[in-house]
Scaffold this motif. Structure first.
Motif, mmCIF file in Angstrom:
data_model
loop_
_atom_site.group_PDB
_atom_site.id
_atom_site.type_symbol
_atom_site.label_atom_id
_atom_site.label_comp_id
_atom_site.label_asym_id
_atom_site.label_seq_id
_atom_site.Cartn_x
_atom_site.Cartn_y
_atom_site.Cartn_z
ATOM 1 N N ARG A 265 41.508 37.714 47.603
ATOM 2 C CA ARG A 265 41.649 36.976 46.348
ATOM 3 C C ARG A 265 42.110 35.551 46.640
ATOM 4 N NH1 ARG A 265 39.171 40.787 45.326
ATOM 5 N NH2 ARG A 265 39.527 42.377 43.713
ATOM 6 N N TRP B 194 38.177 42.576 48.889
ATOM 7 C CA TRP B 194 39.561 42.698 48.423
ATOM 8 C C TRP B 194 40.376 41.467 48.811
ATOM 9 C CZ3 TRP B 194 40.651 45.956 44.774
ATOM 10 C CH2 TRP B 194 39.834 47.069 44.614
ATOM 11 N N ASP C 217 30.062 37.177 40.494
ATOM 12 C CA ASP C 217 29.930 38.450 39.774
ATOM 13 C C ASP C 217 28.500 38.972 39.778
ATOM 14 O OD1 ASP C 217 28.629 36.749 38.068
ATOM 15 O OD2 ASP C 217 30.036 36.993 36.388
ATOM 16 N N ASN D 3 47.311 47.635 43.084
ATOM 17 C CA ASN D 3 46.878 48.903 42.482
ATOM 18 C C ASN D 3 45.790 49.605 43.297
ATOM 19 O OD1 ASN D 3 48.658 48.652 40.319
ATOM 20 N ND2 ASN D 3 47.182 47.515 39.086
ATOM 21 N N ALA E 125 47.067 34.777 41.184
ATOM 22 C CA ALA E 125 46.915 35.076 39.762
ATOM 23 C C ALA E 125 47.387 36.501 39.486
ATOM 24 C CB ALA E 125 45.463 34.906 39.341
ATOM 25 N N PRO E 126 48.186 36.727 38.425
ATOM 26 C CA PRO E 126 48.745 38.063 38.184
ATOM 27 C C PRO E 126 47.709 39.168 38.185
ATOM 28 C CG PRO E 126 49.788 36.462 36.744
ATOM 29 C CD PRO E 126 48.675 35.735 37.441
ATOM 30 N N GLU E 127 46.531 38.904 37.583
ATOM 31 C CA GLU E 127 45.514 39.952 37.547
ATOM 32 C C GLU E 127 44.962 40.236 38.943
ATOM 33 O OE1 GLU E 127 43.568 36.007 36.320
ATOM 34 O OE2 GLU E 127 45.461 37.097 36.001
ATOM 35 N N ASP E 128 44.881 39.196 39.793
ATOM 36 C CA ASP E 128 44.416 39.413 41.165
ATOM 37 C C ASP E 128 45.457 40.163 41.988
ATOM 38 O OD1 ASP E 128 41.985 38.173 40.783
ATOM 39 O OD2 ASP E 128 42.684 36.210 41.445
ATOM 40 N N ASP F 249 47.647 42.241 40.803
ATOM 41 C CA ASP F 249 47.595 43.628 40.328
ATOM 42 C C ASP F 249 46.435 44.378 40.971
ATOM 43 O OD1 ASP F 249 49.799 43.273 38.747
ATOM 44 O OD2 ASP F 249 48.674 42.936 36.894
ATOM 45 N N ASP F 250 45.274 43.711 41.096
ATOM 46 C CA ASP F 250 44.134 44.348 41.752
ATOM 47 C C ASP F 250 44.505 44.807 43.158
ATOM 48 O OD1 ASP F 250 42.377 44.115 39.685
ATOM 49 O OD2 ASP F 250 41.306 42.378 40.470
ATOM 50 N N ASN G 43 54.834 34.258 43.612
ATOM 51 C CA ASN G 43 54.660 33.941 42.189
ATOM 52 C C ASN G 43 55.963 33.492 41.538
ATOM 53 O OD1 ASN G 43 51.984 34.527 42.448
ATOM 54 N ND2 ASN G 43 51.986 36.323 41.130
#
Length: 574
Positions: A155, A153, A68, A144, A135-138, A140-141, A259
């Protein structure tokens, strides 16, 4: 300064420094830096080279985490003189860091906790399965931001591969979205998988996706089959192209569990048509590769552009073209597109292997999923086998937009059209290629076997609506007549002549240079040569051949011209 003053100055200064540090620790802005100093993560470049890093990765003692920028700022290549150091590669700071992996024991024993459970009834004979956990948040990234491309991009994910009910691969990988329009919402998404050293992956072998045994893969694609109404159509078109002599990516149909959810679409694993993946296949990086829908290196773009410019503007030098262009591959490419009816067939990549004795430009077929069904069928209400063939690869001056196409069309189609119009030797060569392809390569037996294979796969995938299989069979039966008629109409190929050869069922022949067993029927354009040779064991009663009922040859080989329908028969001692 007096000695006594100096004596007191040192402890006072030290006390002031400690007091300032004590105060800074309680400032909110300092907390981020404090946490960063306690973070043991290091840039991946430090461990991506050398035996120590390889050992740490192999034992899963470290694991990758996103960078990060808090602890290590990413390298700015335009500002950082990376080439100023002998260790510039290890100074690169990228999008990932390594940190100690407290779960190294579980990871080393297979990392079962990283993979969703795969239900036993999903593991069917004849249907490999691949399980991908993001991972669900990855996820989604990625979904989306469908146009997101590049390593930023990518993951981390966990991937497992099952074949014959057994898990043969399980490890961490990198994953990105793959494709063009399929990236957009409402489509079945495809994924590109990266097996980077920084993830510490176990080897994924090319034979698992239909390739020849060789070195481990660095990446591959989990591609959603399309369209759902015609599953495996693109793979069947690849089979045709490869049979003709084209270069195609290796593929393996699979079921996908994403998943923990079994996807209803058919997927297939595929080689990625890109430089890194093709280096895996060739075993070296000494080649130029121009990718039509992707990034190409500067040298390849310049070389292919210079070659293309000469094709468009210069007089054709047939012998020179032969030295720098694989014209047999060009014949196979355009024939495959025309035969299968691929309306967007000019994709893929051009490649020039610089390690070959005489490096030449050749092409890789890609994305043939318009084949064997009619992309425009709903508009014209016609069976798929009736759709255009040579119109997809060949233009005449009387065709609409010819002038624009002649300058800006696909260079393969332009070269093919120029050769057919301007070089009689090539025209004769291509018509011979077309005849041999239909008589000896795309035989009833070959196509029936491939369609049978996809019918078995469809059943293994649980498909009960098998009407598309009947359509494929009808296409294979009726398409040759359409292709031949197109050659006659557009390329003045001449009348069709039928040649029948009557021999015992187990007779081994060599016809036009191709091995054949038993009786034979083929079609030839008027005036083409036919060569038949007895290739089996010498028979004591073999006396030669008859042509149209008359004895013509006493030896094993017979040659004649197909200037009419002809009948050849085995002549034996009474």
């Amino acid at each position: 300064m007096r000695p006594r003053a100096v004596k007191w100055l040192v402890p006072v200064g030290l006390a002031g420094f400690l007091a300032a540090g004590w105060g800074l620790e309680r400032v909110a802005a300092f907390q981020t830096a404090k946490a960063a100093l306690r973070d043991p993560a290091v840039p991946t470049a430090l461990l991506n080279r050398g035996s120590l890093g390889r050992l740490l990765r192999h034992l899963r003692l470290v694991r990758p985490v996103p960078n990060d920028g808090t602890l290590h700022s990413k390298s700015a290549y335009a500002k950082t003189a990376l080439d100023a150091s002998l260790f510039q590669k290890k100074r690169v700071v990228g999008s990932w860091l390594y940190e100690p992996n407290p779960d190294w024991v579980d990871d080393w024993t297979g990392g079962a906790e990283a993979h969703s459970a795969v239900e036993s009834d999903w593991l069917r004979p004849g249907r490999p399965l691949i399980a991908l956990d993001v991972a669900p948040e990855d996820l989604d990234d990625l979904l989306n931001q469908p146009e997101g491309r590049g390593k930023e991009w990518e993951r981390p994910a966990a991937l497992a591969f099952y074949r014959d009910g057994q898990r043969i691969f399980a490890d961490r990988v990198g994953v990105r979205l793959h494709g063009g329009r399929s990236r957009l919402p409402g489509h079945a998404h495809s994924f590109r998988v990266y097996l980077r050293e920084e993830y510490g992956p176990a080897p994924f072998w090319p034979e698992w996706i239909g390739g020849a045994p060789g070195g481990r893969l660095s990446r591959f694609v989990i591609r959603a089959d399309w369209p759902d109404r015609y599953p495996f159509a693109g793979l069947l078109a690849f089979d045709v192209a490869e049979r003709l002599g084209c270069t195609v990516p290796r593929t393996q149909p699979v079921a996908l569990v994403l998943n923990g959810q079994l996807q209803t679409n058919v997927y297939h694993l595929s080689e990625h048509v890109g430089r890194a993946a093709w280096a895996d296949r060739l075993g070296h990086k000494d080649f130029w590769m121009f990718i039509y829908k992707g990034q190409s290196e500067e040298a390849a773009t310049e070389a292919y552009g210079e070659w293309s410019h000469r094709i468009v503007w210069d007089p054709l030098d047939y012998e020179g073209l032969e030295r720098e262009t694989d014209l047999d591959n060009l014949c196979a490419y355009v024939f495959a597109v025309a035969y299968a009816g691929v309306t967007d067939g000019f994709q893929g990549a051009a490649i020039r292997n610089l390690r070959e004795e005489a490096p030449r430009w050749t092409w890789i077929n890609w994305d043939m999923d318009h084949g064997f069904w009619d992309f425009f069928g709903n508009r014209f209400q016609r069976p798929a086998w009736e759709q255009e063939s040579w119109e997809l690869v060949y233009k005449r001056k009387t065709d609409r937009n010819y002038a624009h196409w002649r300058r800006y069309g696909d260079i393969r189609a332009i070269l093919f059209a120029r050769l057919m119009k301007e070089v009689p030797a090539f025209r004769e060569r291509f018509l011979r290629f077309a005849t041999d392809s239909m008589n000896h390569c795309l035989t009833d037996a070959f196509l029936a076997a491939r369609i049978d294979h996809y019918e078995q796969l469809a059943r293994a995938f649980g498909r009960t609506d098998l009407g598309f299989i009947a359509e494929y069979r009808e296409f294979a039966q009726r398409r040759p007549a359409v292709v031949s008629a197109g050659l006659q109409r557009l390329l003045e190929a001449g009348k069709l002549r039928r040649v029948d050869v009557r021999v015992p069922a187990d007779a081994r022949l060599r016809i036009d240079g191709f091995d054949h067993v038993g009786p034979y029927s083929g079609t030839y354009f008027d005036g083409q040569a036919v060569a038949i040779e007895w290739a089996g064991a010498v028979l004591t009663d073999f006396r030669g051949w008859t042509l149209d009922g008359a004895p013509v040859a006493a030896g094993a080989r017979l040659e004649f011209v197909a200037d009419g329908d002809r009948m050849v028969a085995f002549r034996a001692t009474p």
